[in-house]
Design a protein around this motif. Structure first.
Motif: not given
Length: 375
Positions: A84-88, A160-161, A68-72, A34-36
């Motif tokens: 919390g991982d940042h993903v494409v 995350k940068d 692109a987002g952040i894993v929920e 699930l990705v925000h």
């Protein structure tokens, strides 16, 4: 369990994007994430589905495949991806067929059903309306939503940068162009290439051709401003095909030989033929557009006599989990300046952003779903 989200829904062919409150399954199953969504590019393929040029994807649908987002949340059996991982996000593949196991997931035997079938691999819907009716997904991604449910193969974890408002378009348009160069055409240093069309896929091809060492990169388009942009990111020559015969112009620029490689991103019958004709002996042509238009050939005259090749390429023949990281590294080193081609839009302005893409006013519109996100 479901979660209410805001998503851009296309109800029927040629209908506009409508922002609606719908429900996403927020209980990821095995191999699901699930990705925000922070931001998403708009790709020509989204428009092709909306107007019906990309086949009969089940409607209504939530499009978007450059998220692109952040894993929920993560489901069972998901490795290497954490909350919390940042993903494409990019395309989906099964990971188990012979082609996937040979390192070619873009050739997955189940690519069509997984990316264009509208359902998760388990046959269930990612999205429903409040009345319980199904809403199809796209690429098992559907990034035109504030939260989406994807498969683990859709996901590439990034640092995350990395600014998530910029990198979503790497998941389709730019990787299709660059991957065509790096993974399929593989031009030799010092070779020549012509690229017909200066949108995101054409620009991705152009920037990759420069990285690969092509010393003559000829951009072809009908819009002077976009040709000027092509020069800024690496084109050595430009041809305005509204003013001159592009085949003759390319032969003039190459001393009569034609180019070693050609890419078409327009999908227009006459332009695809021009791209092929602009190649020289042993030339290789890659048509990349999502288009239903045909191209007529006389095989001996157009291919055999000069030993030319036409090659099909899906998604740049790229493995997203390695290719997207390569593009980000090149971008951070100033060698792949894709962000120069982007313009951001509010999520509510999705139809204006789509029109800006279709008209050519903006090469790569990026929708911002999370206005509060900061790097």
């Amino acid at each position: 369990m479901t979660k209410k989200v805001e998503a851009a829904v296309v109800e029927k062919r040629n209908a506009p994007f409508e922002l609606k409150q719908i429900l996403v399954d927020d209980n990821p199953g095995p191999k699901e994430v699930l990705v925000h969504i922070v931001a998403s590019g708009i790709c020509h393929s989204d428009e092709a589905v909306r107007v019906g040029d990309a086949g009969d994807l089940p409607l209504p649908v939530v499009l978007g495949h450059e998220g692109a987002g952040i894993v929920e949340k993560v489901g069972a059996a998901v490795d290497g991806i954490q909350v919390g991982d940042h993903v494409v996000l990019s395309y989906d593949y099964d990971g188990t067929c012979d082609n996937c196991l040979a390192g070619q997931p873009a050739s997955c035997v189940n690519w069509g059903p997984l990316n264009m079938g509208g359902k998760r691999p388990n046959g269930q819907s990612s999205f429903t309306k409040e009345d319980g009716s199904d809403v199809s997904n796209f690429f098992n991604q559907s990034s035109f939503s504030t939260t989406t449910l994807v498969q683990d193969h859709n996901v590439t974890v990034v640092g995350k940068d990395v600014d998530l408002r910029k990198v979503g378009p790497l998941g389709c348009g730019f990787v299709t162009g660059s991957g065509t160069i790096f993974n399929t055409l593989k031009p030799e240093p010092g070779s020549s290439i012509s690229i017909f069309g200066t949108g995101a896929v054409g620009a991705g091809s152009l920037m990759a051709a420069k990285v690969a060492g092509c010393t003559q990169i000829i951009s072809v388009d009908i819009k002077p401003n976009r040709l000027a942009t092509a020069v800024e990111i690496g084109a050595t020559d430009t041809v305005n095909s509204a003013e001159v015969d592009p085949v003759q112009a390319i032969r003039d620029l190459t001393g009569g030989k034609g180019v070693d490689y050609a890419v078409d991103t327009t999908g227009i019958t006459s332009v695809m033929k021009q791209a092929l004709d602009a190649t020289g002996i042993n030339g290789v042509f890659a048509p990349l557009a999502v288009s239903q238009q045909e191209m007529t050939l006389v095989p001996f005259n157009d291919l055999v006599g000069a030993q030319k090749t036409i090659t099909g390429v899906v998604m740049g023949n790229a493995v997203p989990q390695t290719e997207l990281k390569r593009l980000i590294s090149l971008w951070q080193k100033g060698l792949y300046p894709f962000d120069k081609l982007e313009k951001t839009f509010k999520f509510a302005d999705i139809n204006a952003a789509d029109q800006a893409s279709t008209s050519g006013e903006v090469i790569k519109p990026v929708l911002i779903m999370d206005e509060d996100y900061t790097v």
